[in-house]
Design a protein around this motif. Structure first.
Motif, PDB file in Angstrom:
ATOM      1  N   VAL A  88      -3.919 -13.855  22.187  1.00 57.40           N
ATOM      2  CA  VAL A  88      -3.877 -13.188  20.882  1.00 57.40           C
ATOM      3  C   VAL A  88      -5.226 -13.278  20.188  1.00 57.40           C
ATOM      4  O   VAL A  88      -5.728 -12.292  19.634  1.00 57.40           O
ATOM      5  CB  VAL A  88      -2.750 -13.786  20.004  1.00 57.40           C
ATOM      6  CG1 VAL A  88      -2.862 -13.321  18.567  1.00 57.40           C
ATOM      7  CG2 VAL A  88      -1.397 -13.425  20.571  1.00 57.40           C
ATOM      8  N   ILE A  89      -5.847 -14.446  20.231  1.00 62.30           N
ATOM      9  CA  ILE A  89      -7.166 -14.620  19.603  1.00 62.30           C
ATOM     10  C   ILE A  89      -8.197 -13.737  20.287  1.00 62.30           C
ATOM     11  O   ILE A  89      -9.002 -13.064  19.622  1.00 62.30           O
ATOM     12  CB  ILE A  89      -7.573 -16.109  19.623  1.00 62.30           C
ATOM     13  CG1 ILE A  89      -6.650 -16.911  18.702  1.00 62.30           C
ATOM     14  CG2 ILE A  89      -9.033 -16.288  19.221  1.00 62.30           C
ATOM     15  CD1 ILE A  89      -6.764 -18.402  18.862  1.00 62.30           C
ATOM     16  N   MET A  90      -8.181 -13.719  21.610  1.00 64.32           N
ATOM     17  CA  MET A  90      -9.130 -12.872  22.356  1.00 64.32           C
ATOM     18  C   MET A  90      -8.884 -11.389  22.069  1.00 64.32           C
ATOM     19  O   MET A  90      -9.828 -10.616  21.923  1.00 64.32           O
ATOM     20  CB  MET A  90      -9.024 -13.142  23.856  1.00 64.32           C
ATOM     21  CG  MET A  90      -9.563 -14.496  24.279  1.00 64.32           C
ATOM     22  SD  MET A  90     -11.307 -14.719  23.899  1.00 64.32           S
ATOM     23  CE  MET A  90     -12.034 -13.474  24.927  1.00 64.32           C
ATOM     24  N   ALA A  91      -7.622 -11.004  21.974  1.00 60.68           N
ATOM     25  CA  ALA A  91      -7.297  -9.605  21.696  1.00 60.68           C
ATOM     26  C   ALA A  91      -7.817  -9.184  20.323  1.00 60.68           C
ATOM     27  O   ALA A  91      -8.327  -8.068  20.163  1.00 60.68           O
ATOM     28  CB  ALA A  91      -5.793  -9.386  21.789  1.00 60.68           C
ATOM     29  N   SER A  92      -7.690 -10.057  19.337  1.00 62.69           N
ATOM     30  CA  SER A  92      -8.199  -9.694  18.008  1.00 62.69           C
ATOM     31  C   SER A  92      -9.719  -9.575  18.025  1.00 62.69           C
ATOM     32  O   SER A  92     -10.291  -8.685  17.385  1.00 62.69           O
ATOM     33  CB  SER A  92      -7.743 -10.699  16.951  1.00 62.69           C
ATOM     34  OG  SER A  92      -8.311 -11.962  17.194  1.00 62.69           O
ATOM     35  N   ALA A  93     -10.387 -10.450  18.781  1.00 63.92           N
ATOM     36  CA  ALA A  93     -11.850 -10.360  18.879  1.00 63.92           C
ATOM     37  C   ALA A  93     -12.254  -9.084  19.603  1.00 63.92           C
ATOM     38  O   ALA A  93     -13.190  -8.394  19.177  1.00 63.92           O
ATOM     39  CB  ALA A  93     -12.398 -11.589  19.606  1.00 63.92           C
ATOM     40  N   VAL A  94     -11.563  -8.756  20.680  1.00 63.19           N
ATOM     41  CA  VAL A  94     -11.867  -7.518  21.411  1.00 63.19           C
ATOM     42  C   VAL A  94     -11.592  -6.314  20.517  1.00 63.19           C
ATOM     43  O   VAL A  94     -12.341  -5.339  20.519  1.00 63.19           O
ATOM     44  CB  VAL A  94     -11.057  -7.443  22.727  1.00 63.19           C
ATOM     45  CG1 VAL A  94     -11.131  -6.062  23.343  1.00 63.19           C
ATOM     46  CG2 VAL A  94     -11.560  -8.477  23.716  1.00 63.19           C
ATOM     47  N   GLY A  95     -10.525  -6.396  19.714  1.00 63.48           N
ATOM     48  CA  GLY A  95     -10.218  -5.305  18.788  1.00 63.48           C
ATOM     49  C   GLY A  95     -11.337  -5.073  17.788  1.00 63.48           C
ATOM     50  O   GLY A  95     -11.693  -3.919  17.501  1.00 63.48           O
ATOM     51  N   LEU A  96     -11.907  -6.148  17.262  1.00 63.04           N
ATOM     52  CA  LEU A  96     -13.032  -6.001  16.331  1.00 63.04           C
ATOM     53  C   LEU A  96     -14.242  -5.368  17.012  1.00 63.04           C
ATOM     54  O   LEU A  96     -14.918  -4.510  16.442  1.00 63.04           O
ATOM     55  CB  LEU A  96     -13.409  -7.360  15.747  1.00 63.04           C
ATOM     56  CG  LEU A  96     -12.407  -7.989  14.785  1.00 63.04           C
ATOM     57  CD1 LEU A  96     -12.830  -9.412  14.429  1.00 63.04           C
ATOM     58  CD2 LEU A  96     -12.273  -7.135  13.536  1.00 63.04           C
TER      59      LEU A  96
ATOM     60  N   ILE B 157      -7.233   6.939  17.225  1.00 66.59           N
ATOM     61  CA  ILE B 157      -6.846   7.440  18.554  1.00 66.59           C
ATOM     62  C   ILE B 157      -7.953   7.131  19.572  1.00 66.59           C
ATOM     63  O   ILE B 157      -7.673   6.710  20.696  1.00 66.59           O
ATOM     64  CB  ILE B 157      -6.549   8.956  18.509  1.00 66.59           C
ATOM     65  CG1 ILE B 157      -5.342   9.235  17.616  1.00 66.59           C
ATOM     66  CG2 ILE B 157      -6.324   9.514  19.908  1.00 66.59           C
ATOM     67  CD1 ILE B 157      -4.056   8.588  18.075  1.00 66.59           C
ATOM     68  N   VAL B 158      -9.197   7.321  19.183  1.00 64.92           N
ATOM     69  CA  VAL B 158     -10.312   6.993  20.083  1.00 64.92           C
ATOM     70  C   VAL B 158     -10.311   5.492  20.378  1.00 64.92           C
ATOM     71  O   VAL B 158     -10.517   5.083  21.526  1.00 64.92           O
ATOM     72  CB  VAL B 158     -11.665   7.456  19.483  1.00 64.92           C
ATOM     73  CG1 VAL B 158     -12.825   6.956  20.310  1.00 64.92           C
ATOM     74  CG2 VAL B 158     -11.694   8.979  19.382  1.00 64.92           C
ATOM     75  N   ASN B 159     -10.040   4.661  19.363  1.00 63.91           N
ATOM     76  CA  ASN B 159      -9.909   3.213  19.583  1.00 63.91           C
ATOM     77  C   ASN B 159      -8.839   2.917  20.620  1.00 63.91           C
ATOM     78  O   ASN B 159      -9.041   2.110  21.532  1.00 63.91           O
ATOM     79  CB  ASN B 159      -9.524   2.492  18.286  1.00 63.91           C
ATOM     80  CG  ASN B 159     -10.695   2.192  17.400  1.00 63.91           C
ATOM     81  OD1 ASN B 159     -11.840   2.355  17.792  1.00 63.91           O
ATOM     82  ND2 ASN B 159     -10.406   1.767  16.192  1.00 63.91           N
ATOM     83  N   LEU B 160      -7.691   3.549  20.468  1.00 59.40           N
ATOM     84  CA  LEU B 160      -6.585   3.327  21.389  1.00 59.40           C
ATOM     85  C   LEU B 160      -6.963   3.693  22.822  1.00 59.40           C
ATOM     86  O   LEU B 160      -6.676   2.949  23.760  1.00 59.40           O
ATOM     87  CB  LEU B 160      -5.356   4.129  20.949  1.00 59.40           C
ATOM     88  CG  LEU B 160      -4.161   4.073  21.889  1.00 59.40           C
ATOM     89  CD1 LEU B 160      -3.569   2.675  21.903  1.00 59.40           C
ATOM     90  CD2 LEU B 160      -3.122   5.096  21.486  1.00 59.40           C
ATOM     91  N   ILE B 161      -7.629   4.798  22.991  1.00 59.27           N
ATOM     92  CA  ILE B 161      -8.031   5.232  24.337  1.00 59.27           C
ATOM     93  C   ILE B 161      -9.017   4.238  24.944  1.00 59.27           C
ATOM     94  O   ILE B 161      -8.896   3.863  26.110  1.00 59.27           O
ATOM     95  CB  ILE B 161      -8.623   6.657  24.283  1.00 59.27           C
ATOM     96  CG1 ILE B 161      -7.512   7.658  23.952  1.00 59.27           C
ATOM     97  CG2 ILE B 161      -9.303   7.018  25.592  1.00 59.27           C
ATOM     98  CD1 ILE B 161      -8.011   9.042  23.618  1.00 59.27           C
ATOM     99  N   ILE B 162      -9.972   3.784  24.152  1.00 55.94           N
ATOM    100  CA  ILE B 162     -10.967   2.834  24.673  1.00 55.94           C
ATOM    101  C   ILE B 162     -10.307   1.496  25.005  1.00 55.94           C
ATOM    102  O   ILE B 162     -10.555   0.919  26.059  1.00 55.94           O
ATOM    103  CB  ILE B 162     -12.131   2.664  23.680  1.00 55.94           C
ATOM    104  CG1 ILE B 162     -12.953   3.959  23.646  1.00 55.94           C
ATOM    105  CG2 ILE B 162     -13.013   1.492  24.059  1.00 55.94           C
ATOM    106  CD1 ILE B 162     -14.030   3.981  22.608  1.00 55.94           C
ATOM    107  N   VAL B 163      -9.438   0.993  24.119  1.00 51.57           N
ATOM    108  CA  VAL B 163      -8.747  -0.272  24.393  1.00 51.57           C
ATOM    109  C   VAL B 163      -7.879  -0.132  25.643  1.00 51.57           C
ATOM    110  O   VAL B 163      -7.849  -1.024  26.497  1.00 51.57           O
ATOM    111  CB  VAL B 163      -7.906  -0.724  23.183  1.00 51.57           C
ATOM    112  CG1 VAL B 163      -6.962  -1.849  23.552  1.00 51.57           C
ATOM    113  CG2 VAL B 163      -8.813  -1.155  22.053  1.00 51.57           C
ATOM    114  N   GLY B 164      -7.177   0.974  25.776  1.00 49.13           N
ATOM    115  CA  GLY B 164      -6.362   1.207  26.969  1.00 49.13           C
ATOM    116  C   GLY B 164      -7.206   1.214  28.226  1.00 49.13           C
ATOM    117  O   GLY B 164      -6.816   0.629  29.251  1.00 49.13           O
TER     118      GLY B 164
END
Length: 136
Positions: free
Chosen positions: A21-29, A86-93
């Motif tokens: 969860v911590i890594m995911a939030s950092a990657v999200g930022l 939407i662009v964020n979602l595509i890149i994260v995916g």
């Protein structure tokens, strides 16, 4: 009950989940910054200098002065910010796809245990002995 809770928290799965969860939030930022500061300006440049983050359909314009009595804030559909999301979602995916693909390549394949060739059953051995005795 407190001991059970401590045992639950100290199991590997909960700790791994917390780290994920911590890594995911950092990657999200990082991805949000990448999209907002690098990708969308490039897309906006090729779209004729459009800043997608500010694109909106104003339903009710702001009226009055902010901080004074009677001020009404703007009400708008911010569809440009939605395009950024939407662009964020595509890149994260895509990043998750690459990570999982790399993980699957590194993961050791299960060892294939070759079965010993099946020998004759008891019935087959008895039939063979019977046939040999008949020949004598």
């Amino acid at each position: 009950m407190l001991k059970e809770f401590k045992d639950f928290i100290m199991t590997g799965n909960v700790i791994e989940f917390a780290v994920a969860v911590i890594m995911a939030s950092a990657v999200g930022l990082v991805v949000n910054g990448f999209v907002a500061d690098i990708i969308m300006p490039i897309v906006g440049h090729f779209a004729g200098g459009v800043d997608f983050a500010n694109l909106k359909i104003v339903l009710t314009p702001a009226s009055g002065t902010e901080g004074e009595a009677g001020y009404v804030a703007e009400n708008a559909i911010r569809w440009g910010a939605w395009v950024n999301t939407i662009v964020n979602l595509i890149i994260v995916g895509f990043v998750m796809f690459v990570i999982i693909k790399a993980y699957n390549k590194l993961k050791k394949p299960p060892e294939v245990v070759e079965e010993a060739p099946a020998g004759p059953t008891q019935e087959e051995l008895l039939i063979e002995i019977r046939d040999l005795l008949k020949k004598k």
